[in-house]
Design an enzyme around this catalytic site. Structure first.
Site, PDB file in Angstrom:
ATOM      1  CB  SER A 130      -0.966  -0.010   1.185  1.00 10.56           C
ATOM      2  OG  SER A 130      -0.278   0.065   2.406  1.00 10.56           O
ATOM      3  CG  ASN A 131       3.524   2.703   3.003  1.00 12.95           C
ATOM      4  OD1 ASN A 131       3.369   3.890   3.269  1.00 12.95           O
ATOM      5  ND2 ASN A 131       3.249   1.734   3.857  1.00 12.95           N
ATOM      6  CE  LYS A 154      22.616 -13.015   8.514  1.00 13.88           C
ATOM      7  NZ  LYS A 154      23.930 -12.891   9.115  1.00 13.88           N
ATOM      8  CG  MET A 176       8.628  -7.955   6.264  1.00 15.16           C
ATOM      9  SD  MET A 176       8.330  -6.667   7.500  1.00 15.16           S
ATOM     10  CE  MET A 176       8.183  -7.683   8.960  1.00 15.16           C
ATOM     11  NE  ARG A 177      14.203 -11.768   3.236  1.00 13.83           N
ATOM     12  CZ  ARG A 177      14.425 -13.021   3.646  1.00 13.83           C
ATOM     13  NH1 ARG A 177      15.543 -13.338   4.248  1.00 13.83           N
ATOM     14  NH2 ARG A 177      13.517 -13.944   3.444  1.00 13.83           N
ATOM     15  CG  ASN A 184      12.046   1.531   7.040  1.00 13.60           C
ATOM     16  OD1 ASN A 184      11.320   0.954   6.240  1.00 13.60           O
ATOM     17  ND2 ASN A 184      12.046   1.231   8.336  1.00 13.60           N
ATOM     18  CG  HIS A 238       9.214   1.874  12.539  1.00  9.74           C
ATOM     19  ND1 HIS A 238       9.477   0.515  12.483  1.00  9.74           N
ATOM     20  CD2 HIS A 238       8.785   2.127  13.793  1.00  9.74           C
ATOM     21  CE1 HIS A 238       9.220  -0.009  13.663  1.00  9.74           C
ATOM     22  NE2 HIS A 238       8.802   0.938  14.479  1.00  9.74           N
TER      23      HIS A 238
END
Ligand code: GRF
Length: 197
Positions: free
Chosen positions: A16-17, A68, A95-96, A112, A114
């Protein structure tokens, strides 16, 4: 030559972002061109949205670790981003944890979003952490990515009040609505040289 900033978006989820960034590019409020959307999850929503918006979309193998990228994967991500001509990298639910060679390759060029008011509630499911803690306001933060977890310089924050009947899920929804305004607006200010890091 275009004076738009070449931007890559990395994500693992529904995207969505990404959609909010792509719409802002399309309506001219974000002076950027999204040159690559990459994901560590095959078939992730973000890749489908990228295709809908006619943007290059790639699944890139993340390697054997859960949180990672391994060395080879990191090199593959860097190579794909370089090939795309990306100048900036926006993480949107990736998600890493990115470290070492990746951050050196795009030094001070990775941002990023958050879902909390950092430095409160770094890490996973920040909206749930905030809800469980019982805070009365929370929100979202756009920040530079450094070697820590959600520790880089803060570029902008959006405040979201917690309301009486909120569940973690309804709070998350309202935080995301705020994210969709804050992220494109902040990147626009950044690319227009209005934010000093
Ligand atoms: C967002 O809530 C963002 O704050 C977090 O991951 C989520 C991604 O959601 N880092 P989406 O895939 O953009 O919908």
């Amino acid at each position: 030559m275009s004076d738009k900033t070449k931007l890559a978006v990395l994500g693992s989820g529904k995207g969505s972002n990404f959609v909010s960034l792509a719409k802002a590019c399309a309506d001219g409020s974000l002076p950027a061109e999204i040159v690559l959307v990459a994901s560590d999850i095959e078939g992730a929503g973000i890749l489908e949205h990228a295709t809908e918006f006619n943007r290059p979309a790639r699944f890139i193998e993340p390697g054997p670790f859960r949180t990672k990228l391994d060395r080879n994967a990191e090199a593959a991500y860097v190579a794909a981003l370089r090939e795309s001509g990306a100048e900036w990298v926006a993480l949107a639910g990736f998600m890493r944890i990115l470290k070492g060679d990746f951050l050196r390759a795009f030094e001070k060029k990775v941002v990023n979003i958050h879902p909390s008011l950092l430095p409160a509630f770094p890490g996973l499911e920040a909206w749930k952490q905030a809800h469980d803690y019982g805070v009365k306001v929370t929100g979202c933060t756009v920040h530079m990515v450094d070697h820590g977890i959600d520790t880089g310089s803060i570029l902008a924050q959006g405040v979201v009040p917690v309301i009486e009947d909120d569940t973690a899920a309804t709070l998350h929804q309202r935080i995301q609505q705020e994210e969709h305004k804050l992220y494109p607006r902040t990147l626009a200010r950044l690319f227009n040289g209005e934010i000093r890091i």
